[in-house]
Design a protein around this motif. Sequence first.
Motif, PDB file in Angstrom:
ATOM      1  N   THR A  38       0.848  -1.185   0.000  1.00 56.19           N
ATOM      2  CA  THR A  38       0.000   0.000   0.000  1.00 56.19           C
ATOM      3  C   THR A  38       0.886   1.238   0.000  1.00 56.19           C
ATOM      4  OG1 THR A  38      -0.112   0.053   2.409  1.00 56.19           O
ATOM      5  CG2 THR A  38      -1.867  -1.145   1.260  1.00 56.19           C
ATOM      6  N   THR A  39       0.285   2.329  -0.374  1.00 49.56           N
ATOM      7  CA  THR A  39       0.961   3.622  -0.344  1.00 49.56           C
ATOM      8  C   THR A  39      -0.057   4.654   0.115  1.00 49.56           C
ATOM      9  OG1 THR A  39       2.374   5.113  -1.639  1.00 49.56           O
ATOM     10  CG2 THR A  39       0.472   4.193  -2.767  1.00 49.56           C
TER      11      THR A  39
ATOM     12  N   ALA B 145      -2.619   7.531   0.292  1.00 51.32           N
ATOM     13  CA  ALA B 145      -3.477   8.153  -0.722  1.00 51.32           C
ATOM     14  C   ALA B 145      -3.279   9.657  -0.707  1.00 51.32           C
ATOM     15  CB  ALA B 145      -4.934   7.806  -0.473  1.00 51.32           C
ATOM     16  N   PRO B 146      -3.188  10.300  -1.885  1.00 47.99           N
ATOM     17  CA  PRO B 146      -3.038  11.750  -1.921  1.00 47.99           C
ATOM     18  C   PRO B 146      -4.276  12.469  -1.388  1.00 47.99           C
ATOM     19  CG  PRO B 146      -3.214  10.863  -4.151  1.00 47.99           C
ATOM     20  CD  PRO B 146      -3.187   9.706  -3.209  1.00 47.99           C
TER      21      PRO B 146
ATOM     22  N   HIS C 273      -9.009   8.584  -3.313  1.00 48.10           N
ATOM     23  CA  HIS C 273      -8.154   7.560  -3.915  1.00 48.10           C
ATOM     24  C   HIS C 273      -8.046   6.288  -3.069  1.00 48.10           C
ATOM     25  CE1 HIS C 273      -6.743  10.978  -6.374  1.00 48.10           C
ATOM     26  NE2 HIS C 273      -6.548  10.035  -7.282  1.00 48.10           N
ATOM     27  N   ASP C 274      -8.657   6.280  -1.881  1.00 52.58           N
ATOM     28  CA  ASP C 274      -8.572   5.112  -1.009  1.00 52.58           C
ATOM     29  C   ASP C 274      -9.117   3.866  -1.733  1.00 52.58           C
ATOM     30  OD1 ASP C 274      -8.063   3.752   1.467  1.00 52.58           O
ATOM     31  OD2 ASP C 274     -10.228   3.759   1.826  1.00 52.58           O
TER      32      ASP C 274
ATOM     33  N   ALA D  13      -2.614   2.149  -7.242  1.00 54.33           N
ATOM     34  CA  ALA D  13      -1.654   3.233  -7.467  1.00 54.33           C
ATOM     35  C   ALA D  13      -0.600   2.828  -8.492  1.00 54.33           C
ATOM     36  CB  ALA D  13      -0.970   3.610  -6.160  1.00 54.33           C
TER      37      ALA D  13
ATOM     38  N   THR E  51       0.030  -2.169  -6.131  1.00 57.45           N
ATOM     39  CA  THR E  51       0.148  -1.322  -4.943  1.00 57.45           C
ATOM     40  C   THR E  51      -1.142  -0.517  -4.865  1.00 57.45           C
ATOM     41  OG1 THR E  51       2.530  -1.169  -5.222  1.00 57.45           O
ATOM     42  CG2 THR E  51       1.491   0.489  -3.821  1.00 57.45           C
TER      43      THR E  51
ATOM     44  N   TYR F 287      -3.619   2.446  -3.036  1.00 58.12           N
ATOM     45  CA  TYR F 287      -3.692   3.649  -2.202  1.00 58.12           C
ATOM     46  C   TYR F 287      -4.498   3.343  -0.939  1.00 58.12           C
ATOM     47  CZ  TYR F 287      -2.008   6.876  -5.840  1.00 58.12           C
ATOM     48  OH  TYR F 287      -1.257   7.545  -6.763  1.00 58.12           O
ATOM     49  N   ARG F 288      -4.002   3.831   0.199  1.00 58.81           N
ATOM     50  CA  ARG F 288      -4.726   3.729   1.457  1.00 58.81           C
ATOM     51  C   ARG F 288      -4.811   5.114   2.070  1.00 58.81           C
ATOM     52  NH1 ARG F 288      -8.139   0.304   1.590  1.00 58.81           N
ATOM     53  NH2 ARG F 288      -7.510  -1.826   1.528  1.00 58.81           N
TER      54      ARG F 288
END
Length: 181
Positions: A140-141, A143-144, A148-149, A153, A173, A175-176
Amino acid sequence: MSTSHLRLVATVAVVALAAVTGAATGLLAAPADATFAVVAALAGFVGACITGLVPLAVVTGRLSAADQSGHAANADTAAAIDQLSNDRRSLVDTCIYVRDRATSKAIADRIGTSLEGVGVATLAPMGQRFDPTVHEAGGTTPAPDPQHDGVIAAVETLGYVDHATVVRHPIVTVYRAQGQS
């Protein structure tokens, strides 16, 4: 209709014609003063039937053998199709393996084009919503923004579908949103 069935029909026709010929011979062999020699006609008919049934029995025996060899041929064909399917799967897996490790983008693209040419589609679900039934989460990465959750990504490893069969799910990957794990 198969050739063996046509032979059977022809043999039955010959038997019937032989029986008619036997009856006609009995008629012709009748004395001039009798209108119909029943015994002679019956003897000719029975003789022609017996003579005609011998080839019929031979052909029927051959048909049974042909049916059995047809089943063997079907089994051989099924085995050959299974072997071709296994060989194709092995070649597709090898092409995917080589594409994953290709150091040249041109070679990787050429392999990808060839795979698509034989019905193997590449799955790169960038920007789609993550679905654990069709995607594998590699990480995970952050979220901006909250919208985007759960959105993909990046694609870490491409996925592949061979016609309707999934060969490999893409590893992605996701988005979280901040504060979620």
